[in-house]
Structure formats: C-alpha cells, structure tokens
Design a protein around this motif. Sequence first.
Motif, PDB file in Angstrom:
ATOM      1  N   GLN A   1       0.846  -1.193   0.000  1.00 24.92           N
ATOM      2  CA  GLN A   1       0.000   0.000   0.000  1.00 24.92           C
ATOM      3  C   GLN A   1       0.878   1.238   0.000  1.00 24.92           C
ATOM      4  N   VAL A   2       0.337   2.331  -0.538  1.00 22.74           N
ATOM      5  CA  VAL A   2       1.041   3.610  -0.514  1.00 22.74           C
ATOM      6  C   VAL A   2       1.219   4.058   0.935  1.00 22.74           C
ATOM      7  N   GLY A   3       2.425   4.533   1.256  1.00 23.72           N
ATOM      8  CA  GLY A   3       2.717   4.994   2.607  1.00 23.72           C
ATOM      9  C   GLY A   3       3.446   3.987   3.470  1.00 23.72           C
ATOM     10  N   GLN A   4       3.578   2.737   3.034  1.00 26.53           N
ATOM     11  CA  GLN A   4       4.296   1.741   3.823  1.00 26.53           C
ATOM     12  C   GLN A   4       5.793   2.058   3.862  1.00 26.53           C
ATOM     13  N   SER A   5       6.449   1.609   4.913  1.00 20.66           N
ATOM     14  CA  SER A   5       7.874   1.869   5.103  1.00 20.66           C
ATOM     15  C   SER A   5       8.693   0.841   4.330  1.00 20.66           C
ATOM     16  N   ALA A   6       9.753   1.324   3.699  1.00 19.99           N
ATOM     17  CA  ALA A   6      10.661   0.454   2.951  1.00 19.99           C
ATOM     18  C   ALA A   6      12.084   0.675   3.449  1.00 19.99           C
ATOM     19  N   HIS A   7      12.883  -0.401   3.433  1.00 21.95           N
ATOM     20  CA  HIS A   7      14.265  -0.326   3.903  1.00 21.95           C
ATOM     21  C   HIS A   7      15.161  -0.965   2.844  1.00 21.95           C
ATOM     22  N   ILE A   8      16.198  -0.248   2.453  1.00 19.18           N
ATOM     23  CA  ILE A   8      17.157  -0.800   1.502  1.00 19.18           C
ATOM     24  C   ILE A   8      18.490  -1.002   2.212  1.00 19.18           C
TER      25      ILE A   8
ATOM     26  N   GLN B   1      15.907   4.203   5.021  1.00 25.27           N
ATOM     27  CA  GLN B   1      14.457   4.045   5.058  1.00 25.27           C
ATOM     28  C   GLN B   1      13.791   5.004   4.081  1.00 25.27           C
ATOM     29  N   GLY B   2      12.799   4.483   3.354  1.00 22.57           N
ATOM     30  CA  GLY B   2      12.006   5.285   2.431  1.00 22.57           C
ATOM     31  C   GLY B   2      10.522   5.010   2.624  1.00 22.57           C
ATOM     32  N   THR B   3       9.713   5.616   1.753  1.00 25.60           N
ATOM     33  CA  THR B   3       8.262   5.481   1.841  1.00 25.60           C
ATOM     34  C   THR B   3       7.704   5.156   0.466  1.00 25.60           C
ATOM     35  N   VAL B   4       6.795   4.178   0.409  1.00 21.57           N
ATOM     36  CA  VAL B   4       6.171   3.807  -0.855  1.00 21.57           C
ATOM     37  C   VAL B   4       5.313   4.969  -1.354  1.00 21.57           C
ATOM     38  N   ARG B   5       5.660   5.506  -2.535  1.00 26.41           N
ATOM     39  CA  ARG B   5       4.907   6.618  -3.109  1.00 26.41           C
ATOM     40  C   ARG B   5       3.792   6.143  -4.040  1.00 26.41           C
ATOM     41  N   SER B   6       4.094   5.148  -4.836  1.00 28.20           N
ATOM     42  CA  SER B   6       3.085   4.640  -5.761  1.00 28.20           C
ATOM     43  C   SER B   6       3.433   3.216  -6.157  1.00 28.20           C
ATOM     44  N   ILE B   7       2.416   2.510  -6.643  1.00 27.38           N
ATOM     45  CA  ILE B   7       2.566   1.121  -7.084  1.00 27.38           C
ATOM     46  C   ILE B   7       2.205   1.072  -8.560  1.00 27.38           C
ATOM     47  N   GLY B   8       3.114   0.543  -9.362  1.00 27.61           N
ATOM     48  CA  GLY B   8       2.908   0.496 -10.807  1.00 27.61           C
ATOM     49  C   GLY B   8       1.656  -0.276 -11.183  1.00 27.61           C
ATOM     50  N   PRO B   9       0.942   0.187 -12.213  1.00 27.19           N
ATOM     51  CA  PRO B   9      -0.308  -0.477 -12.603  1.00 27.19           C
ATOM     52  C   PRO B   9      -0.115  -1.703 -13.492  1.00 27.19           C
ATOM     53  N   MET B  10       1.105  -1.961 -13.946  1.00 25.13           N
ATOM     54  CA  MET B  10       1.347  -3.036 -14.904  1.00 25.13           C
ATOM     55  C   MET B  10       2.156  -4.165 -14.267  1.00 25.13           C
TER      56      MET B  10
ATOM     57  N   VAL C   1      20.131  -2.046  -5.712  1.00 27.27           N
ATOM     58  CA  VAL C   1      20.134  -2.403  -4.287  1.00 27.27           C
ATOM     59  C   VAL C   1      19.043  -3.424  -3.991  1.00 27.27           C
ATOM     60  N   GLN C   2      19.177  -4.048  -2.831  1.00 22.84           N
ATOM     61  CA  GLN C   2      18.181  -4.981  -2.319  1.00 22.84           C
ATOM     62  C   GLN C   2      17.570  -4.404  -1.056  1.00 22.84           C
ATOM     63  N   GLY C   3      16.374  -4.843  -0.737  1.00 23.81           N
ATOM     64  CA  GLY C   3      15.716  -4.361   0.464  1.00 23.81           C
ATOM     65  C   GLY C   3      14.390  -5.053   0.671  1.00 23.81           C
ATOM     66  N   HIS C   4      13.564  -4.456   1.514  1.00 29.08           N
ATOM     67  CA  HIS C   4      12.245  -5.021   1.793  1.00 29.08           C
ATOM     68  C   HIS C   4      11.278  -3.912   2.158  1.00 29.08           C
ATOM     69  N   ILE C   5       9.992  -4.242   2.071  1.00 29.38           N
ATOM     70  CA  ILE C   5       8.907  -3.329   2.410  1.00 29.38           C
ATOM     71  C   ILE C   5       8.112  -3.961   3.542  1.00 29.38           C
ATOM     72  N   LEU C   6       7.905  -3.200   4.614  1.00 28.18           N
ATOM     73  CA  LEU C   6       7.184  -3.710   5.782  1.00 28.18           C
ATOM     74  C   LEU C   6       5.684  -3.673   5.518  1.00 28.18           C
ATOM     75  N   VAL C   7       5.015  -4.815   5.727  1.00 28.03           N
ATOM     76  CA  VAL C   7       3.573  -4.905   5.449  1.00 28.03           C
ATOM     77  C   VAL C   7       2.762  -5.284   6.687  1.00 28.03           C
ATOM     78  N   GLY C   8       3.397  -5.451   7.862  1.00 27.93           N
ATOM     79  CA  GLY C   8       2.650  -5.783   9.072  1.00 27.93           C
ATOM     80  C   GLY C   8       3.526  -6.511  10.080  1.00 27.93           C
ATOM     81  N   GLU C   9       2.881  -7.176  11.057  1.00 23.15           N
ATOM     82  CA  GLU C   9       3.589  -7.929  12.085  1.00 23.15           C
ATOM     83  C   GLU C   9       2.922  -9.284  12.304  1.00 23.15           C
ATOM     84  N   ARG C  10       3.721 -10.262  12.807  1.00 22.51           N
ATOM     85  CA  ARG C  10       3.189 -11.587  13.114  1.00 22.51           C
ATOM     86  C   ARG C  10       4.064 -12.227  14.178  1.00 22.51           C
ATOM     87  N   SER C  11       3.432 -13.020  15.065  1.00 18.44           N
ATOM     88  CA  SER C  11       4.179 -13.716  16.115  1.00 18.44           C
ATOM     89  C   SER C  11       5.067 -14.783  15.482  1.00 18.44           C
TER      90      SER C  11
END
Length: 368
Positions: A226-233, A242-251, A277-287
């Motif tokens: 989703q737009v606004g999620q935190s990303a880390h490279i 740390q960055g922020t998701v601005r938009s998601i490509g439609p294709m 670069v490599q990295g990840h986008i945080l989408v939530g938490e889980r035990s």
Amino acid sequence: MRSGRIAAVALVAIALLAWGWTRYTRPPETAADPAPVMSVDLVQPQSQRWPLQVSATGAVAAWQEASIGSEANGLLLTEVRVNVGDTVRPGELLARFSPELMQAELAEASAAVALARAEAREAAANHQRAQALDGAGVMSRQQVSQYQAAALTSQARLQAAQAAEQKARLRVQQTQVRAPGAGVISARSATVGAVVPAGQELFRLIRDGRLEWRAVVSSADLQQLQVGQSAHIRLADGGTLQGTVRSIGPMIDGSSRSGQVYVDLPASAAVRAGDFVQGHILVGERSALTLPQTAILMRDGFHFVMQIGQGGFVTTRKVAVGRQREGRTEIVEGLDAADAVIASGLGFLNDADRVRVADASGLVGAAP
C-alpha cells in the motif's frame, strides 16, 4: 629369615596376579559408559512479534530528471559555470553564449520600433487634421478615408516592430542558460568554444535532488503493498536507508510476473542514481517462534536442531525455518516452545554423541 623373605615375595606375587586379573577381565569404562565429547548449553524457542516484509530488488533513479538545452541557434559557448554534482538554485546561471550577435539584432529591432513609432504618430496627426477639415467641407470623404487607413497601417507596423524587438530581446536572454529549478547536476555535455545548435542538451538536472527506489516485486506480493508503507534498503556499508512507498505500478511484466513499486528516498550520500540495491517493504507484524542462528544446523539443504535425549545422547531433529532477523531465525515447523535444544557447536556433533550440559539451570542464551 630366609623363609620370611620367601613369604614376602610370595605375597607380592599374589597381589600382582590379583591386580592383573581384575584389569584384564573387567570391561573398559568407555565401552559401557562413553565419556562426553563436549559440554553444551541449552536454549528454548522464544515467541516474539516480528515484522512481515516483502523482499524486493531494483535500481535507484532520479525522481524527475530535467534536460537543459540550448534555445539559441549557432552561437558560441563562452562560459560554463557548473559541473556534475553541483547543487543549483532556481534561475541560477549555468552557462553563457556569446551575446554580440543577439545584441546587434536587438539594437536593430529597437531602431525599427522607434522609426515605426514616429511614422505612426505622424499618420495619426494627419488623420486628426483630416477629420477636422472634413466638417468644413475642405476635403473630400475619400481623402479623409485615406488618412485614416494610413494611420491604421502605421499603427500595425509599429506593433509588428515591437513584436520583433521583443523577439530579439528574448534571443538575448537565451544566451544565458539558467536552471529551471533546484536540483543537482547529473550530466554535462557543455564545452566552452562549441557552436551549439538549438535544442542540443547541455546539462541534465535531478529535480530537487530527490531519488527514488524502483523496486521490483513479485506479482504474488503486490497485493500486500500500500502507498505509505515503510521500505528499507540495504547499503554497501551494512547500514539501511528508510524510504516510503509513493506509488505502485499499474502493470505486471508478462515475462517475469513482477511489478514495480516506487519508493521515495531521503537525501543521502550513501546511495546514488544508478545503484542497484536490495531491500524489503514492511507490510505488518506476526508472532514468530525463534531460535538463535547458532542453534540451527544446515546440512544437505535441510535445517536441523539437536536435542539431548536420555543418558545425555544427542538426537537430531529436522525443522522448517522462515524469517531471519538480528541473529535469530524463525522456526515455522518441527519444534514446540517447550522443547530445549543445544545452543551452539552443532557442527562438532553427530547423532548418538554423548554431551554434558554446562549450565546447571539447563537453559541459557534465551532471547530477552
């Protein structure tokens, strides 16, 4: 006396025979009760809240890149004031062309305006006099119309001359190449002494110095983003940005089955446009049920833990692992929270080895 000595020797011989018989007839201690090969510590899995993340790779690129070119045609480039990497302000002078030819054209256009203005004033005065005489019957109606047409024609010529003067003035301004906005110069092709045609690129500018990460994500993971999620490279020095998701490509790319995500990055000298670069986008938490990475052994493509069975003998247990974070690994399957496993040194142990627990309490190395 001699008989006493013989008796003493006999007693010693009997004692030696008894000792030898005991030594060679009793089984070795190691055969029945093997000695521990090493001392070990035990650890139990710990339940922790871990972030869910989507892995991604991609290139760092300019958020927007402006091409700054020459508007004037066939002029000599006499000065270049900036170089690659320089930060510029809006309207800052970047380069200058020789202005003499444009200034001469402007002077010529200004003279033409002055001449047209004088002719327009004379024609307007003649028209006013003709209108005054028209009422007295001295001039014919046709003559009055001719003076009116001459006044209108001279006014039109004046406007055309003024437009030509404005055009020449703009051409003089075009001899100065200025920054269209703030940013960082990312490329330069301007060379002093070159005669540059109109439209040729002289500089390239990263608008506002802003960079973005164009992260490539599998189509299966796109639904979690989703737009606004935190990303880390991950950076080359081992740190993260740390960055922020601005938009998601439609294709979705049909061949790779992946999509593109655009992540805004803060200004940082640690990354540059063009870095991959490599990295990840945080989408939530889980035990997560986790163990130290030292408590997990990888062998033949599988993951194992080692436990201590009855009598202190090592038994191997296969597990399935998941996420890794801060020196710990998530156990997805094969182990319960109450199971104790050997904390480290698994590479020196095998099934059926006998070990000794070093810590009397039985458990060490648990996560806080």
